[in-house]
Design a protein around this motif. Structure first.
Motif, PDB file in Angstrom:
ATOM      1  N   LEU A 133      79.295  13.460  28.159  1.00  0.00           N
ATOM      2  CA  LEU A 133      80.356  13.124  29.153  1.00  0.00           C
ATOM      3  C   LEU A 133      80.157  12.168  30.633  1.00  0.00           C
ATOM      4  O   LEU A 133      80.809  11.884  30.693  1.00  0.00           O
ATOM      5  CB  LEU A 133      81.222  14.567  30.239  1.00  0.00           C
ATOM      6  CG  LEU A 133      81.312  14.319  31.009  1.00  0.00           C
ATOM      7  CD1 LEU A 133      83.384  14.725  30.417  1.00  0.00           C
ATOM      8  CD2 LEU A 133      81.862  16.189  31.714  1.00  0.00           C
ATOM      9  N   VAL A 186      84.605  14.025  36.273  1.00  0.00           N
ATOM     10  CA  VAL A 186      83.471  14.237  35.426  1.00  0.00           C
ATOM     11  C   VAL A 186      82.300  15.106  36.309  1.00  0.00           C
ATOM     12  O   VAL A 186      81.394  15.775  35.211  1.00  0.00           O
ATOM     13  CB  VAL A 186      82.123  12.671  35.224  1.00  0.00           C
ATOM     14  CG1 VAL A 186      81.097  12.704  34.311  1.00  0.00           C
ATOM     15  CG2 VAL A 186      83.947  12.016  34.486  1.00  0.00           C
ATOM     16  N   ILE A 240      83.756  19.261  35.308  1.00  0.00           N
ATOM     17  CA  ILE A 240      83.796  19.171  34.177  1.00  0.00           C
ATOM     18  C   ILE A 240      82.213  19.155  33.225  1.00  0.00           C
ATOM     19  O   ILE A 240      81.945  20.030  32.342  1.00  0.00           O
ATOM     20  CB  ILE A 240      84.176  18.289  33.355  1.00  0.00           C
ATOM     21  CG1 ILE A 240      85.955  18.306  33.832  1.00  0.00           C
ATOM     22  CG2 ILE A 240      84.632  18.237  31.962  1.00  0.00           C
ATOM     23  CD1 ILE A 240      86.910  17.101  33.480  1.00  0.00           C
ATOM     24  N   GLY A 241      81.279  18.237  34.260  1.00  0.00           N
ATOM     25  CA  GLY A 241      79.390  18.531  33.228  1.00  0.00           C
ATOM     26  C   GLY A 241      79.070  20.088  34.062  1.00  0.00           C
ATOM     27  O   GLY A 241      78.479  20.326  33.072  1.00  0.00           O
ATOM     28  N   VAL A 301      80.261   9.129  29.497  1.00  0.00           N
ATOM     29  CA  VAL A 301      81.948   8.302  28.879  1.00  0.00           C
ATOM     30  C   VAL A 301      82.089   8.161  30.583  1.00  0.00           C
ATOM     31  O   VAL A 301      82.223   6.940  31.022  1.00  0.00           O
ATOM     32  CB  VAL A 301      82.167   9.120  28.033  1.00  0.00           C
ATOM     33  CG1 VAL A 301      83.725   8.430  28.672  1.00  0.00           C
ATOM     34  CG2 VAL A 301      81.584   8.635  26.847  1.00  0.00           C
ATOM     35  N   GLY A 302      81.753   9.255  31.021  1.00  0.00           N
ATOM     36  CA  GLY A 302      82.029   8.852  33.001  1.00  0.00           C
ATOM     37  C   GLY A 302      81.149   8.200  33.822  1.00  0.00           C
ATOM     38  O   GLY A 302      82.112   7.786  34.677  1.00  0.00           O
ATOM     39  N   HIS A 356      80.161  22.171  31.618  1.00  0.00           N
ATOM     40  CA  HIS A 356      79.615  22.501  30.615  1.00  0.00           C
ATOM     41  C   HIS A 356      78.342  22.897  30.612  1.00  0.00           C
ATOM     42  O   HIS A 356      77.240  23.353  29.280  1.00  0.00           O
ATOM     43  CB  HIS A 356      79.319  20.820  29.496  1.00  0.00           C
ATOM     44  CG  HIS A 356      80.519  20.408  28.832  1.00  0.00           C
ATOM     45  ND1 HIS A 356      81.393  20.843  28.520  1.00  0.00           N
ATOM     46  CD2 HIS A 356      81.757  19.909  29.470  1.00  0.00           C
ATOM     47  CE1 HIS A 356      82.705  20.725  27.749  1.00  0.00           C
ATOM     48  NE2 HIS A 356      82.513  19.494  28.251  1.00  0.00           N
ATOM     49  N   LYS A 360      77.991  17.999  24.871  1.00  0.00           N
ATOM     50  CA  LYS A 360      79.134  17.379  25.653  1.00  0.00           C
ATOM     51  C   LYS A 360      78.649  16.977  27.058  1.00  0.00           C
ATOM     52  O   LYS A 360      79.265  15.992  27.710  1.00  0.00           O
ATOM     53  CB  LYS A 360      79.800  18.694  25.111  1.00  0.00           C
ATOM     54  CG  LYS A 360      80.337  19.050  23.858  1.00  0.00           C
ATOM     55  CD  LYS A 360      81.213  19.964  24.152  1.00  0.00           C
ATOM     56  CE  LYS A 360      82.123  20.180  22.634  1.00  0.00           C
ATOM     57  NZ  LYS A 360      83.506  21.517  22.436  1.00  0.00           N
ATOM     58  N   MET A 361      77.738  17.772  27.722  1.00  0.00           N
ATOM     59  CA  MET A 361      77.706  17.256  28.916  1.00  0.00           C
ATOM     60  C   MET A 361      76.815  15.933  29.182  1.00  0.00           C
ATOM     61  O   MET A 361      77.850  15.032  30.103  1.00  0.00           O
ATOM     62  CB  MET A 361      76.661  18.059  29.293  1.00  0.00           C
ATOM     63  CG  MET A 361      76.393  18.064  31.216  1.00  0.00           C
ATOM     64  SD  MET A 361      75.265  19.345  32.223  1.00  0.00           S
ATOM     65  CE  MET A 361      73.508  18.922  30.983  1.00  0.00           C
TER      66      MET A 361
END
Length: 89
Positions: free
Chosen positions: A56, A37, A40-41, A59-60, A44, A52-53
């Motif tokens: 994410l 996470v 990927i964060g 949810v992460g 973003h 989206k960040m």
């Protein structure tokens, strides 16, 4: 001679156990989710996709807490609920 071999096998035959594997796996799954996470964060964030960040990370974070155990998630939610809606008396 046969008795000596049998006694050696019995003395060296401790039964293997996987008792600590569950705790170790739970710990490592949470760490893996956190690292994925985060990577990927940051991607973003660099791309400027802040919506989206944030999604994410929400949810992460939920996945991270669920991997630690559902009781921790529910205890955290109840603590937040009590902090918001406590009577203060």
């Amino acid at each position: 001679m046969l008795n000596i071999l049998n006694s050696l096998f019995v003395l060296g035959a401790a039964k293997p156990t996987i008792g600590g594997v569950g705790d170790w796996l739970t710990s490592e799954v949470g760490t893996g989710i956190g690292v994925i996470v985060l990577i990927i964060g940051v991607g973003h964030w660099i791309a400027g996709k802040y919506g989206k960040m944030v999604a994410l990370f929400l949810v992460g974070g939920l996945m991270f807490f669920i991997s630690k155990g559902p009781e921790r998630v529910f205890n955290g939610i109840s603590a937040i609920w009590q902090m918001i809606f406590s009577s203060g008396s």
